[in-house]
Design a protein around this motif. Structure first.
Motif, PDB file in Angstrom:
ATOM      1  N   ASP A   1       5.281   6.963   1.428  1.00 18.37           N
ATOM      2  CA  ASP A   1       4.466   6.816   0.230  1.00 18.37           C
ATOM      3  C   ASP A   1       4.026   8.189  -0.247  1.00 18.37           C
ATOM      4  O   ASP A   1       4.129   9.171   0.466  1.00 18.37           O
ATOM      5  CB  ASP A   1       3.237   5.964   0.533  1.00 18.37           C
ATOM      6  CG  ASP A   1       2.616   5.364  -0.727  1.00 18.37           C
ATOM      7  OD1 ASP A   1       1.454   4.959  -0.644  1.00 18.37           O
ATOM      8  OD2 ASP A   1       3.291   5.303  -1.761  1.00 18.37           O
TER       9      ASP A   1
ATOM     10  N   SER B   1       0.767  10.282  -2.559  1.00 20.06           N
ATOM     11  CA  SER B   1      -0.627  10.174  -2.965  1.00 20.06           C
ATOM     12  C   SER B   1      -1.026  11.451  -3.696  1.00 20.06           C
ATOM     13  O   SER B   1      -0.459  12.508  -3.462  1.00 20.06           O
ATOM     14  CB  SER B   1      -1.522   9.977  -1.740  1.00 20.06           C
ATOM     15  OG  SER B   1      -2.852   9.726  -2.141  1.00 20.06           O
TER      16      SER B   1
ATOM     17  N   ASP C   1       6.390   0.935  -1.198  1.00 21.48           N
ATOM     18  CA  ASP C   1       5.842  -0.044  -2.128  1.00 21.48           C
ATOM     19  C   ASP C   1       6.727  -0.165  -3.377  1.00 21.48           C
ATOM     20  O   ASP C   1       7.820   0.389  -3.431  1.00 21.48           O
ATOM     21  CB  ASP C   1       4.389   0.291  -2.477  1.00 21.48           C
ATOM     22  CG  ASP C   1       4.236   1.656  -3.145  1.00 21.48           C
ATOM     23  OD1 ASP C   1       5.221   2.176  -3.703  1.00 21.48           O
ATOM     24  OD2 ASP C   1       3.121   2.197  -3.108  1.00 21.48           O
TER      25      ASP C   1
ATOM     26  N   ASP D   1      -3.130  -3.594   1.270  1.00 20.11           N
ATOM     27  CA  ASP D   1      -3.343  -3.353   2.695  1.00 20.11           C
ATOM     28  C   ASP D   1      -2.098  -3.492   3.557  1.00 20.11           C
ATOM     29  O   ASP D   1      -2.199  -3.603   4.755  1.00 20.11           O
ATOM     30  CB  ASP D   1      -4.438  -4.299   3.220  1.00 20.11           C
ATOM     31  CG  ASP D   1      -5.218  -3.674   4.355  1.00 20.11           C
ATOM     32  OD1 ASP D   1      -5.153  -2.446   4.489  1.00 20.11           O
ATOM     33  OD2 ASP D   1      -5.853  -4.418   5.107  1.00 20.11           O
TER      34      ASP D   1
ATOM     35  N   ASN E   1       0.773  -1.342   3.245  1.00 22.51           N
ATOM     36  CA  ASN E   1       1.374  -0.045   3.511  1.00 22.51           C
ATOM     37  C   ASN E   1       0.382   0.782   4.310  1.00 22.51           C
ATOM     38  O   ASN E   1      -0.565   1.328   3.771  1.00 22.51           O
ATOM     39  CB  ASN E   1       1.770   0.659   2.221  1.00 22.51           C
ATOM     40  CG  ASN E   1       2.756   1.763   2.458  1.00 22.51           C
ATOM     41  OD1 ASN E   1       3.003   2.149   3.589  1.00 22.51           O
ATOM     42  ND2 ASN E   1       3.318   2.282   1.397  1.00 22.51           N
TER      43      ASN E   1
ATOM     44  N   ASP F   1      -1.283   4.261   3.492  1.00 17.60           N
ATOM     45  CA  ASP F   1      -2.436   4.401   2.604  1.00 17.60           C
ATOM     46  C   ASP F   1      -3.708   4.693   3.399  1.00 17.60           C
ATOM     47  O   ASP F   1      -4.593   5.397   2.932  1.00 17.60           O
ATOM     48  CB  ASP F   1      -2.625   3.147   1.746  1.00 17.60           C
ATOM     49  CG  ASP F   1      -1.573   3.038   0.655  1.00 17.60           C
ATOM     50  OD1 ASP F   1      -1.017   4.087   0.258  1.00 17.60           O
ATOM     51  OD2 ASP F   1      -1.298   1.911   0.201  1.00 17.60           O
ATOM     52  N   HIS F   2      -3.789   4.159   4.602  1.00 15.01           N
ATOM     53  CA  HIS F   2      -4.950   4.435   5.453  1.00 15.01           C
ATOM     54  C   HIS F   2      -4.953   5.898   5.907  1.00 15.01           C
ATOM     55  O   HIS F   2      -6.013   6.500   6.068  1.00 15.01           O
ATOM     56  CB  HIS F   2      -4.971   3.493   6.650  1.00 15.01           C
ATOM     57  CG  HIS F   2      -5.093   2.056   6.261  1.00 15.01           C
ATOM     58  ND1 HIS F   2      -6.267   1.502   5.822  1.00 15.01           N
ATOM     59  CD2 HIS F   2      -4.168   1.065   6.203  1.00 15.01           C
ATOM     60  CE1 HIS F   2      -6.075   0.228   5.519  1.00 15.01           C
ATOM     61  NE2 HIS F   2      -4.813  -0.061   5.744  1.00 15.01           N
TER      62      HIS F   2
ATOM     63  N   TRP G   1      -3.803   8.373   4.073  1.00 16.07           N
ATOM     64  CA  TRP G   1      -4.271   9.149   2.914  1.00 16.07           C
ATOM     65  C   TRP G   1      -5.796   9.170   2.911  1.00 16.07           C
ATOM     66  O   TRP G   1      -6.403  10.194   2.601  1.00 16.07           O
ATOM     67  CB  TRP G   1      -3.745   8.589   1.606  1.00 16.07           C
ATOM     68  CG  TRP G   1      -2.255   8.548   1.449  1.00 16.07           C
ATOM     69  CD1 TRP G   1      -1.530   7.519   0.920  1.00 16.07           C
ATOM     70  CD2 TRP G   1      -1.293   9.573   1.766  1.00 16.07           C
ATOM     71  NE1 TRP G   1      -0.194   7.841   0.927  1.00 16.07           N
ATOM     72  CE2 TRP G   1      -0.021   9.097   1.428  1.00 16.07           C
ATOM     73  CE3 TRP G   1      -1.393  10.849   2.331  1.00 16.07           C
ATOM     74  CZ2 TRP G   1       1.148   9.840   1.617  1.00 16.07           C
ATOM     75  CZ3 TRP G   1      -0.230  11.588   2.525  1.00 16.07           C
ATOM     76  CH2 TRP G   1       1.014  11.094   2.171  1.00 16.07           C
ATOM     77  N   ASP G   2      -6.420   8.033   3.256  1.00 16.34           N
ATOM     78  CA  ASP G   2      -7.888   7.990   3.316  1.00 16.34           C
ATOM     79  C   ASP G   2      -8.422   8.919   4.408  1.00 16.34           C
ATOM     80  O   ASP G   2      -9.419   9.612   4.215  1.00 16.34           O
ATOM     81  CB  ASP G   2      -8.379   6.558   3.586  1.00 16.34           C
ATOM     82  CG  ASP G   2      -8.153   5.631   2.414  1.00 16.34           C
ATOM     83  OD1 ASP G   2      -7.986   6.121   1.280  1.00 16.34           O
ATOM     84  OD2 ASP G   2      -8.132   4.401   2.635  1.00 16.34           O
TER      85      ASP G   2
END
Length: 198
Positions: free
Chosen positions: A12, A14, A103, A133, A135, A138-139, A141-142
């Motif tokens: 992914d 970001s 995605d 929730d 992928n 994404d967590h 990236w956070d």
């Protein structure tokens, strides 16, 4: 949901910005103080700059963090800079059971990219639309966002932000990545439960 001896990399991109401004300022002020100096905050109209990055993770490793120059990711750029240059070699190095998880962003599902994956024999998971929730990257990236914002001296320039993102990406423990990937079946069950009972 989980295959034996198969590594399902998550891929992914970001965007990270220097500014945290949401363009809304909340100010308590007295009547007649609307333009008082204490109630005015100056902002860079364009947010001070941003960096778009792409990365891939798997149970046993990760790709290098790829900085997407000029910040616009088209289908052709995705094919050339990411699928051809990073995913194809990574898929060959990981295992014969490589399954790409990405995605439904436009560059990912464009015909030119789907055709490339078919020609290279790279299988990609069918991604359901509006699937929050799922992928797990994404967590990450956070996690990276929080690490950057918690620095004693946050990045002030695009180059500093780029360098900080690369450093944070490389410092994320592989155990953190494994835990996130292994949580995917639970997230899928939760979403299926929600769909069934809502």
């Amino acid at each position: 949901m989980e295959r034996q001896k198969q590594d399902n990399p998550q891929k992914d991109e970001s965007r990270f910005t220097l500014s945290t401004c949401d363009r809304r300022e909340r100010v308590w002020r007295r009547r007649g103080e609307r333009y008082a100096a204490c109630n005015i905050i100056q902002h860079d109209r364009f947010g001070g700059g941003s960096v778009m990055v792409w990365g891939g993770i798997s149970l046993e490793g990760r790709t290098d963090l790829h900085v997407i120059a000029n910040g616009t990711l088209t289908a052709v750029r995705y094919q050339d800079e990411i699928l051809r240059a990073i995913v194809r070699p990574y898929a060959g190095a990981v295992s014969p059971g490589f399954l790409l998880v990405q995605d439904n962003a436009w560059p990912h599902v464009a015909r030119v990219c789907r055709q490339f994956l078919d020609e290279e024999g790279i299988d990609a998971i069918d991604w359901p639309s509006r699937s929050p929730d799922l992928n797990t990257i994404d967590h990450l990236w956070d996690v990276m966002y929080r690490c950057i914002r918690c620095r004693q001296v946050p990045p002030q320039t695009v180059q500093e932000l780029t360098d900080a993102l690369i450093q944070v990406w490389e410092e994320i423990p592989q155990d953190t990545i494994r835990r996130l990937i292994r949580s995917m079946p639970r997230h899928c069950r939760d979403i299926l439960y929600y769909i069934e009972y809502s």
